[in-house]
Design a protein around this motif. Structure first.
Motif: not given
Lengths: 612, 451
Positions: A52, A82-83, A86-90, A427, A433-434, A504, A534-535
């Motif tokens: 992360x 990982x993650x 959650x969204x692609x940014x993180x 992050x 971070x986005x 979604x 998405x963002x």
């Protein structure tokens, strides 16, 4: 006089490697000094790269021409994103490394770099003339001359290793510390502190029962770190999960005072975010168990790394508590866990280029600046290497801002907030971070890197082509509306495709099929547009935010100034500002202990127009 | 000398003949420059802080000009945080001028508007909100506003807002724990809890906004618009309410062509009366038509509207823009005297005669009632008292609403977290914990000289 180098890099860890390679890439001559060439690129702790926020850093290093991503792609044995919930940014890539292969490959990269002269010596001190650094003193050679010096000593400055009440001098088990250099820096008057970190035991794979642990496989297909790696064709290995239990905790509690951490032997401050198992048991008494990841140290070794249970308990206690864990009942420890304590330099003395403000030509990078982690170290090494070379070449320094890269966040945090504990990237440390995603590191950084000469034209062309295709596709999707007979989707007929992509349960592949846009497109192009969708809106908001604070962020402050002459600043604030000498109001506002009222004083003092 | 550190002075009392005139001198040279014009048994430079001294104001030749009081406040225990001397002399404008001139000869600069308070802020004596409250306290027109401003000055608003920020930070912490420790401390996001927490916060913020809007309305004065056809007696009503002839009245319809405003205190409520050109659709002259247009526009900004007719007009004759205005409406029928008296006026119309003062008291009571409805609430506690603060809070509300919406739609943690973080930043901008230069300039430009 002996040959003089443009850049001398001291220390062969992940920071030193990127520093040497980056400087050489910019065409300057590099002397790379290491205590032992056999340990170049060693992974002292966990056998993994990325994770992360760290995964984003590795991608950024790649886009600035660094070596880490390519090296892990070539030597990784398991790759995971990982993650993903959650969204692609993180989301962040992470890979298990084959430690020996990783170090071995990077060594050959260094050795095959025509601009780098590799030599073995233990540096004892710096040579400073007229306040400027001009070389280093070795143990075997009297002097090495250089225009700039980058120090990346890792945990070796007065390194002390603790296992229970036993203390060994060293930077890693079996390796000598660099006490001479530590002393020399102290005598130079650099402000220094002490930090602690730890590593868990490694056990023999043949003595553990993996059938009683949860298996964790790599992603299929594995995704590379580097934008320059086309695809990975490897046989991935598995990791395993097990847990401590009440019995484990009891053993640890009963022996708590024998841990170097609590016996008073260790004075350095450890990372809150990567606590030893003693710490976890003590601080979270309500938790009945803690997770242990059992990770292979390599493809051809039977050593397994026990991620999550670093410790400085005596050897026999380590064995006792591990034997309470499911699957580890018979485990034989190959290497014991230990804590390492080392000196570091308070990073507020650094410029954004990682040059020591008061000693021109001297750069510091990596754990010596209070960070933890291979990735954080490599990022600093890279930036120090780039800037040392640019300085030699008489070119403009290269600085990344907080809204441009995690590397920018990292360095800004270090020089404004310092590191009271080993600094690890998260992050949430990045306001934007986005925007700072693993997927768009190429878009953010490759053009900059190409402009300086850190990456070649081909890489830039490829990135430009990717985003040209992405823009094209995005434009099409924004323009075209859905027209389908599919009963599930026909009620959305007339809606713009780009809008549908935001939903979604809609993904790019299904959408293109639904819309009949079947032209073959590259995966990374599709992905990039999907993420933008998405963002969409959120990114616009972030950009507006940046603009809003930009003016203040960039409001310059003088670089030679005595803040005690500013009335209205508290004496603590003035002292801090004199120490940190922030380059802008934005940077000043992030210095811990500088209050908003102090910032107001600065704004009024340095920007006030008549008749406010 | 740098403008930030020089010594400044200004009269704190209004210019004019009065019992006392008060002059404040602040800065490094405050004591030395004051001692040249104030003679006393204890020299000012050795006088204890916060003690009142009795002595003579002297001119350059040492002749006594007045007998006066001086108080020394030593830094940092003063209003500005600098050395301060305050001189209380008899309220002669001439004497005040002489002293100010002499101070300027000594190199003391006339203070800029708001400069004492700005220095107090810069020197950490007042927080941003407290500094703003000083301006509000000074300009408070009603007892309720005074007590609200005082509460802010005591730091209550700071405390309240920090409470809100803390709650947001707490939610952020939890969201980011799940983002940044995906595998280590597996903590699934409990969206229902998070949504509830944000909603609770929103409820509190809604209340703050409502209270603040009332307070700001009260501060700006309620805009009471008098509308009606020409010659209904609107200007006469305005004069009658004010108790003096503010507006020219005549028998000729359309005498008032532009609108006229006048502040007015009614039973502790601060109102601004606005008399308008009479409304009629046709036949008006060009200039009058513009006045009518203005009246329509004004009705959008009014807090309260009186619509006035006369007994000879049909009561249904109320323009739609008046009927649809989202503010309390009071309908009156004027000229219910003499020959028209027997005419029955149906409720809610109030029969009135400005001329005979018939039902004038009733109208005033009704106005006071509506005014207190519009401004009451929030008690005497600290509320946001200006538009800058309120704008940030409204922005915070909208960001948090978006956070709730995003959470409900199943957006990612990092997006919800982004909205909440921005919301928290808005709150920090209210308290000045996040400083933006324009904000500071804006704030300190609100002060008048000497405050």
């Amino acid at each position: 006089m002996a040959k003089s180098y443009d850049v001398i890099v001291v220390g062969g860890g992940h920071a030193g490697i990127e520093a040497a390679l980056a400087a050489s890439r910019l065409g300057v001559s590099v002397l790379f000094l290491t205590m032992n060439p056999d340990t170049l690129g060693m992974m002292s702790c966990n056998p993994a790269i990325g994770g992360l926020a760290k995964g984003q850093i590795v991608r950024e290093i790649d886009c600035l021409g660094g070596a880490m991503a390519l090296n892990i792609d070539a030597t990784g044995i398991q790759f995971r994103m990982l993650n993903t919930a959650k969204g692609p940014a993180v989301q962040s890539p992470r890979a298990q490394a084959d430690k020996m292969a990783y170090a071995g490959r990077i060594r050959s990269v260094i050795e095959n770099d025509a601009g780098i002269t590799l030599a073995m010596d233990t540096v004892k001190g710096l040579i400073i003339k007229n306040g400027k650094v001009c070389g280093v003193q070795g143990s075997y050679e009297e002097a090495y001359w250089g225009h700039t010096v980058i120090l990346t000593p890792g945990t070796f400055l007065k390194g002390r290793l603790h296992i229970g009440d036993r203390v060994f001098p060293g930077g890693r088990l079996s390796e000598h510390p660099a006490d001479g250099l530590g002393k020399a820096l102290f005598e130079l008057g650099l402000p220094m502190g002490r930090l602690k970190t730890g590593t868990p035991a490694r056990v023999d794979r043949r003595t553990i029962d993996i059938s009683r642990m949860e298996k964790q496989e790599g992603d299929d297909p594995p995704r590379p770190f580097s934008f320059r790696t086309k695809a990975l064709t490897i046989d991935q290995v598995a990791c395993y999960k097990t847990h401590t239990n009440e019995k484990t905790h009891e053993v640890i509690r009963n022996n708590m005072e024998r841990s170097a951490l609590f016996s008073g032997n260790i004075t350095g401050i450890g990372p809150r975010y990567c606590p030893s198992i003693e710490d976890k048991v003590k601080k979270f008494p309500e938790r009945e168990s803690h997770l242990i990841f059992v990770e292979p140290e390599g493809r051809y070794t039977s050593e397994m790394y026990l991620n999550g249970v670093s410790s400085s308990l005596p050897a026999e206690v380590q064995e006792e508590f591990l034997h309470t864990v499911q699957g580890l009942e018979q485990a034989r420890i190959v290497r014991y866990a230990y804590a390492v304590e080392y000196d570091y330099v308070f990073p507020y003395i650094l410029r954004e280029t990682l040059e020591v403000r008061d000693i021109p030509g001297l750069y510091l990078a990596g754990q010596v600046n209070g960070t933890s982690g291979y990735e954080e170290a490599a990022a600093q090494g890279l930036m120090a290497g780039i800037n040392a070379a640019l300085q030699v070449l008489g070119r403009e320094p290269f600085v990344l801002k907080r809204d441009e890269a995690y590397i920018g966040v990292l360095i800004d945090d270090l020089i404004t907030k310092g590191a009271d504990e080993p600094y690890r990237m998260f992050t949430s440390r990045a306001e934007y971070r986005l925007l700072l995603r693993a997927d768009n590191a190429d878009r953010r950084l490759v053009p900059k890197a190409a402009a300086i000469g850190l990456v070649d034209r081909t890489f830039l062309n490829r990135v430009e082509e990717k985003y040209r295709c992405s823009s094209e596709l995005e434009a099409t999707l924004r323009q075209e509306a859905l027209r389908t007979d599919d009963p599930q989707w026909s009620r959305f007929n007339g809606k713009k495709l780009f809008e549908l992509l935001k939903m979604k349960d809609m993904d790019m592949d299904s959408l293109l099929e639904l819309a009949g846009l079947n032209a073959p497109r590259k995966r990374d192009v599709l992905e990039s547009v999907a993420i933008e969708a998405k963002y969409d809106g959120y990114i616009a908001r972030a950009l507006a935010d940046i603009k809003r604070f930009k003016k203040m962020e960039e409001m310059p402050l003088p670089q030679a100034f005595d803040y005690t002459s500013v009335k209205g600043l508290t004496s603590e604030a003035a002292e801090k500002l004199n120490k940190y000498l922030p380059s802008s109001i934005g940077m000043a506002s992030r210095i811990s202990g500088i209050s908003p009222a102090d910032i107001s004083v600065l704004i009024i003092r340095f920007t006030r127009k008549e008749g406010l | 000398m740098n403008r930030e550190y020089d010594t400044i002075a200004a009269p704190l009392t209004l210019r004019g003949e009065a019992a006392v005139s008060l002059i404040r001198i602040s800065g490094e040279d405050a004591i030395s420059s004051a001692s040249e014009l104030f003679r006393c048994r204890t020299p000012l430079d050795s006088a204890p802080s916060h003690h009142v001294l009795f002595g003579d104001i002297v001119d350059s030749q040492g002749h006594c000009l007045d007998r006066a009081l001086a108080t020394v406040f030593k830094a940092p225990s003063s209003y500005t945080g600098e050395d301060v001397v305050e001189l209380s002399l008899h309220g002669s404008p001439l004497l005040t001028d002489i002293i100010m001139n002499r101070l300027q000869e000594k190199g003391v600069r006339m203070a800029d508007p708001g400069e004492f308070t700005r220095r107090a802020f810069v020197n950490g004596k007042l927080t941003l909100l407290e500094a703003e409250a000083v301006a509000d306290l000074i300009s408070a027109k009603t007892p309720a506003l005074l007590s609200k401003a005082a509460a802010v000055l005591k730091g209550e608003l700071d405390k309240k807002l920090h409470g809100l920020t803390r709650r947001l930070t707490h939610i952020l912490g939890r969201l980011n724990l799940s983002i940044d420790f995906d595998e280590e401390y597996i903590a699934d996001t409990h969206w229902a809890d998070i949504e509830k927490e944000i909603k609770d916060l929103l409820t509190d913020i809604e209340q703050e906004i409502a209270d603040s809007q009332k307070a700001i309305r009260e501060k700006n004065g309620l805009h009471l618009l008098i509308l009606g056809p020409p010659n209904a007696g609107k200007s006469s009503l305005m004069n009658a309410l004010l108790g003096h002839e503010r507006v020219l009245v005549s028998e000729t319809p359309g005498t008032t062509r532009d609108y006229v405003t006048e502040p007015f205190l009614l039973e502790g409520h601060y109102l601004t009366l606005i008399d308008t050109a009479g409304l009629r659709d046709a036949g008006a002259m060009e200039i009058e038509r513009k006045g009518i247009e203005k009246a329509r526009a004004l009705s959008g900004k009014a807090d309260l509207i009186i619509y006035m007719l006369t007994p000879d007009t049909p009561l249904i004759d109320v323009p739609s823009f008046v009927r649809e205005a989202e503010v309390p409406l009071i309908f009156v029928v004027n000229k219910c005297d003499g020959i028209n008296e027997e005419k029955v006026v149906p409720s809610p119309w109030i029969p009135l005669s400005v001329h005979t003062e018939k039902n004038m008291e009733e109208l005033k009571t009704r106005l006071a009632l509506e005014a207190s409805r519009l401004t009451s609430g929030g008690g005497s506690g600290a509320v946001l008292l200006n538009r800058r603060q309120l704008d940030h809070l409204i922005r915070a509300r909208s960001l948090l609403k978006q956070a709730v919406e995003a959470a409900r739609e199943g957006a990612f943690e990092e997006i919800v977290s982004d909205f909440i973080r921005s919301g928290a930043e808005e709150l920090e901008m209210i308290t000045g914990n996040r400083v933006v230069e324009e904000m500071l300039n804006h704030i300190f430009s609100r002060f008048c000289i000497g405050k």
